[in-house]
Design a protein around this motif. Sequence first.
Motif: not given
Lengths: 117, 131
Positions: A97-98, A100-101, A103-105
């Motif tokens: 899980i990078g 950006r993912k 932060i997106g979550m």
Amino acid sequence: MGRINIYHLVWLFSVLIASFSQVLLKVAAGKKYPDRIREYLNPFVITAYGILFMSMLLTMFALWDGHNVNYSSSAIIQSMEYVFIPVLSMLILKEKIGMRKVIGMLFIFAGSLVFAI
Amino acid sequence: MSSDRALSGRGGRFIREVEPVWFLILHISLFVYSLSGVCAKMAGRAGNTGTQRILWFGLELLIIGAYAIVWQQILKHMTLTFASVNMPVAVIYRLLWSRLIFHETVTPKMLIGSIIILIGITIGVSDNGKN
């Protein structure tokens, strides 16, 4: 949300097992099958949908009249799905899980709370 | 315009983890799946007219069944994490249906929440799938 009682935990557990069922579906999707039928009728998929059905029953039970679980608490409890699935994917499926993912979550989780509270 | 080009920017594809065609299939299936809630509500509203209730309930089951079949194919083409980042778009579709079909009130909090969710999905899908 009111006081947290055992039925809130039952509901949270139902969200957890529903998230786990998604992991089972992903495991099933990663396997090779001799034909299309067995792609869907295999132990992983059948167990996953069995668990989803159980999760549905548990949610109904948690929301039963007299269990003092306000539907507004769904904002927090249901949104936990967006936390459980990535965490289980990381632990069981070893998915990466990078940032950006992540932060997106966090945005998705916050947005769900703003939406429903 | 091909789906590839539609999801591409000058600096390469915005969504790098998944083939654009599977990204579109994912979103079409989430869109169709959101209609199952509409069917459930219509079934609930059907009152004592048994035939209508059965029809809506049947349509709901049909949508859920079709979604389950397509979902298994979707999971073959992307990580579960990527798919799960996109799932909350259903919240926005539900809001849309509640306004357009059931004429329910949409509060500013709902709109702000939806925008934050959309921002989250956009950030999440732009991840390249690597740490």
